[in-house]
Design an enzyme around this catalytic site. Sequence first.
Site, PDB file in Angstrom:
ATOM      1  CB  ALA A 120      -0.974   0.000   1.179  1.00 31.62           C
ATOM      2  CG  LEU A 121       4.553   0.460  -1.872  1.00 34.17           C
ATOM      3  CD1 LEU A 121       5.566   0.202  -2.989  1.00 34.17           C
ATOM      4  CD2 LEU A 121       5.214   0.276  -0.499  1.00 34.17           C
ATOM      5  CG  HIS A 158       5.773   2.996   1.761  1.00 33.41           C
ATOM      6  ND1 HIS A 158       4.410   3.161   1.687  1.00 33.41           N
ATOM      7  CD2 HIS A 158       5.999   2.245   2.856  1.00 33.41           C
ATOM      8  CE1 HIS A 158       3.837   2.518   2.697  1.00 33.41           C
ATOM      9  NE2 HIS A 158       4.774   1.951   3.429  1.00 33.41           N
ATOM     10  CD  GLN A 178       4.576  -6.036  11.320  1.00 32.38           C
ATOM     11  OE1 GLN A 178       5.588  -6.534  10.851  1.00 32.38           O
ATOM     12  NE2 GLN A 178       4.350  -4.726  11.247  1.00 32.38           N
ATOM     13  CG  ASP A 190       6.137   2.894  11.807  1.00 34.99           C
ATOM     14  OD1 ASP A 190       5.068   2.588  12.338  1.00 34.99           O
ATOM     15  OD2 ASP A 190       6.223   3.208  10.598  1.00 34.99           O
ATOM     16  CD  GLN A 211       8.797  -0.819  12.123  1.00 33.00           C
ATOM     17  OE1 GLN A 211       7.793  -1.488  12.287  1.00 33.00           O
ATOM     18  NE2 GLN A 211       9.045  -0.197  10.981  1.00 33.00           N
TER      19      GLN A 211
HETATM   20  P1  AMP Z   1       4.768  -0.037   6.547  1.00 31.01           P
HETATM   21  O1  AMP Z   1       4.505  -0.411   5.135  1.00 31.01           O
HETATM   22  O2  AMP Z   1       3.692   0.792   7.172  1.00 31.01           O
HETATM   23  O3  AMP Z   1       5.197  -1.203   7.391  1.00 31.01           O
HETATM   24  O4  AMP Z   1       6.011   0.945   6.498  1.00 31.01           O
HETATM   25  C1  AMP Z   1       7.197   0.588   5.830  1.00 31.01           C
HETATM   26  C2  AMP Z   1       8.241   1.617   6.130  1.00 31.01           C
HETATM   27  O5  AMP Z   1       7.801   2.899   5.691  1.00 31.01           O
HETATM   28  C3  AMP Z   1       8.546   1.747   7.634  1.00 31.01           C
HETATM   29  O6  AMP Z   1       9.950   1.902   7.810  1.00 31.01           O
HETATM   30  C4  AMP Z   1       7.787   2.986   8.013  1.00 31.01           C
HETATM   31  O7  AMP Z   1       8.341   3.657   9.122  1.00 31.01           O
HETATM   32  C5  AMP Z   1       7.939   3.823   6.750  1.00 31.01           C
HETATM   33  N1  AMP Z   1       6.884   4.846   6.677  1.00 31.01           N
HETATM   34  C6  AMP Z   1       5.549   4.677   6.837  1.00 31.01           C
HETATM   35  N2  AMP Z   1       4.906   5.868   6.762  1.00 31.01           N
HETATM   36  C7  AMP Z   1       5.854   6.808   6.563  1.00 31.01           C
HETATM   37  C8  AMP Z   1       5.847   8.237   6.411  1.00 31.01           C
HETATM   38  N3  AMP Z   1       4.712   8.936   6.459  1.00 31.01           N
HETATM   39  N4  AMP Z   1       7.035   8.867   6.232  1.00 31.01           N
HETATM   40  C9  AMP Z   1       8.198   8.167   6.191  1.00 31.01           C
HETATM   41  N5  AMP Z   1       8.280   6.832   6.325  1.00 31.01           N
HETATM   42  C10 AMP Z   1       7.131   6.154   6.505  1.00 31.01           C
END
Ligand code: AMP
Length: 278
Positions: free
Chosen positions: A29-30, A34, A58, A147, A150
Site C-alpha cells: 500500500a505504498l 515509502h 506483528q 515508526d 520500531q
Molecule cells: P509499513 O509499510 O507501514 O510497514 O512501512 C514501511 C516503512 O515505511 C517503515 O519503515 C515505516 O516507518 C515507513 N513509513 C511509513 N509511513 C511513513 C511516512 N509517512 N514517512 C516516512 N516513512 C514512513
Amino acid sequence: MELIVARGREDLVKARRAGEVALVPTMGALHEGHRSLIRQARARADQVVVSIFVNPLQFGPNEDFSRYPRTWDADLDVCRAEGVDVVFHPDAEEMYAPDRQVSVSAGHMGSIVEGAFRPGHFDGVLTVVLKLFNLVQPDLAVFGQKDAQQLAVIRRMVADLDLPIEILGAPTVREPDGLALSSRNRYLSDDDRQVALELSRALRAGAAELTPARVRAAAGEVLDAAGSRIAVDYLALVDPATFAEVDESYAGTAVLAVAATVGTTRLIDNITLTLNPA
Ligand code: AMP
C-alpha cells in the site's frame, strides 16, 4: 532495467548484482512516505530491494491483518517509477514454516509505550526483519522515523546481535496539513481526517516547549480539547534510543510519541525535539 519480482531465496540470489544492496521493508500500500525511503536507498546503494509482505506475526488477534490494504498492482507501478531493482514478495508459507519454533524477542523495549498496547508486536517485527535481512543480505536498510519505536528496536537488535547492516532512518512524510502519511489513512472518513489533524497539532504544540513538563502539558491540552473523538492510548515523551520516559532533568534529543484511535482507525505519530537545551 526490468523490475524483478522475487518470491524466495533462490530468486533473490539470482537477482543479486555486484555492489551495495539497500533493503526497504514495507507492508505494501505504498505512498509518498515509502517513496522517500526508496529514494534514500537509491541515493546510497547500487541495487534497491523493496520487500512487500503483510507480516501476520506483528498483528494482534483483534487487529486489522485481514483488512490491511493490499494494492499489489499499484505498488509495482510505484516501484517501477522509483527505479527499484527487485521487489521481494514472499507468501506467508514461504516465510513461516508451520512447525517453526524460534523467534526474536524485543526485550523490555518491546513491552513499553506502543508495545504495552500491542503485546508481541515488536517481537513479530524483529522476527520478520531479521528474516528479511538473512534472505536479502543487504548492506543497508532504510526505515521511517514515522515508526520511531520500531526504528529504535531495530537499531537495538542490530547492536545486540551484531548484524553487519547499516540502519538509516528517514524523516516522516506528511500531508501539507500535517497528517503523517500512513497506509491506514484511507480508512478515515473526511470528518475523521479533520479530527486526526489534532494529533500532529498536539505534537507541534509540545515541540514548541523546552522542558518535559511543559511539552507534555502543551501536547496534552490539544488532545484534551479534541475530546472524545480522539481515544488516546498514550502520549509519551521518551529517550529516542530506549523509549524510556524522560524525567524533568533530561537534556537533549527526545521523541514525543502519540497513539490514538479516530473513528475505527488507530494512528501513531511522533516528533523529535530538544529538551532543556544548554
Ligand atoms: P509499513 O509499510 O507501514 O510497514 O512501512 C514501511 C516503512 O515505511 C517503515 O519503515 C515505516 O516507518 C515507513 N513509513 C511509513 N509511513 C511513513 C511516512 N509517512 N514517512 C516516512 N516513512 C514512513
